[in-house]
Design a protein around this motif. Sequence first.
Motif, PDB file in Angstrom:
ATOM      1  N   ASP A 105      25.940 -18.958 -49.455  1.00  0.00           N
ATOM      2  CA  ASP A 105      26.860 -19.673 -48.565  1.00  0.00           C
ATOM      3  C   ASP A 105      26.228 -20.922 -47.961  1.00  0.00           C
ATOM      4  OD1 ASP A 105      29.382 -19.856 -47.106  1.00  0.00           O
ATOM      5  OD2 ASP A 105      28.189 -19.312 -45.340  1.00  0.00           O
ATOM      6  N   ARG A 106      24.985 -20.840 -47.525  1.00  0.00           N
ATOM      7  CA  ARG A 106      24.318 -22.000 -46.919  1.00  0.00           C
ATOM      8  C   ARG A 106      24.260 -23.167 -47.899  1.00  0.00           C
ATOM      9  NH1 ARG A 106      19.037 -20.386 -46.514  1.00  0.00           N
ATOM     10  NH2 ARG A 106      18.689 -21.497 -48.439  1.00  0.00           N
ATOM     11  N   ASN A 108      26.112 -23.566 -50.565  1.00  0.00           N
ATOM     12  CA  ASN A 108      27.485 -23.997 -50.864  1.00  0.00           C
ATOM     13  C   ASN A 108      27.957 -25.025 -49.843  1.00  0.00           C
ATOM     14  OD1 ASN A 108      27.629 -22.233 -53.014  1.00  0.00           O
ATOM     15  ND2 ASN A 108      28.978 -20.781 -52.002  1.00  0.00           N
ATOM     16  N   ARG A 109      27.794 -24.701 -48.572  1.00  0.00           N
ATOM     17  CA  ARG A 109      28.241 -25.620 -47.513  1.00  0.00           C
ATOM     18  C   ARG A 109      27.477 -26.930 -47.573  1.00  0.00           C
ATOM     19  NH1 ARG A 109      26.773 -23.415 -43.087  1.00  0.00           N
ATOM     20  NH2 ARG A 109      26.059 -21.418 -43.900  1.00  0.00           N
ATOM     21  N   VAL A 112      28.867 -29.209 -50.387  1.00  0.00           N
ATOM     22  CA  VAL A 112      30.121 -29.881 -50.035  1.00  0.00           C
ATOM     23  C   VAL A 112      29.836 -30.988 -49.018  1.00  0.00           C
ATOM     24  CG1 VAL A 112      32.409 -29.594 -48.973  1.00  0.00           C
ATOM     25  CG2 VAL A 112      31.553 -27.887 -50.601  1.00  0.00           C
ATOM     26  N   ARG A 113      29.010 -30.700 -48.030  1.00  0.00           N
ATOM     27  CA  ARG A 113      28.699 -31.680 -46.979  1.00  0.00           C
ATOM     28  C   ARG A 113      28.014 -32.926 -47.527  1.00  0.00           C
ATOM     29  NH1 ARG A 113      28.835 -32.677 -42.068  1.00  0.00           N
ATOM     30  NH2 ARG A 113      29.222 -30.779 -40.957  1.00  0.00           N
TER      31      ARG A 113
END
Length: 145
Positions: A105-106, A108-109, A112-113
């Motif tokens: 998750d880390r 992934n975010r 995108v960022r």
Amino acid sequence: MNTEPTPDPIRFDTKIAVLLREDLETWQRLNVTAFLVSGLGTQLPEVIGEPYEDADGVAYLPMLRQPVLVFEGTKETLTAAHTRSLSRALPRAVFTSDLFSTGNDRDNRAAVRAVGTAELDLVGLAVYGPRNAVDKVLKGARMHP
């Protein structure tokens, strides 16, 4: 013989839709769909139904309260749908091609960022809102086969 009247089917005035890029492999389509719909319930509790229970009393987690319609389209269709979802301020979740190479998750975010809105390489979009607004967002997309 059961003589109780059958209740009318439930009609929702909202729609949950997932739009997938047409060039994804089968495993990618399934993975992207699962990730995208998981985001809706976290911010929109009204989309979640009641918990389930079988005849033996075994409890199961609640799920979305309404069907998820899955569509597909070209990269250009996906980009246009994303732009329309932003202009209508509809709740949405995105999945970019970069997320296939991350494993948590880390990351992934962070992936995108790292990319501006107009440059996102979208492979999936989930959107929720009034049926007619979601239909307009999905203009040009077709139902997933």
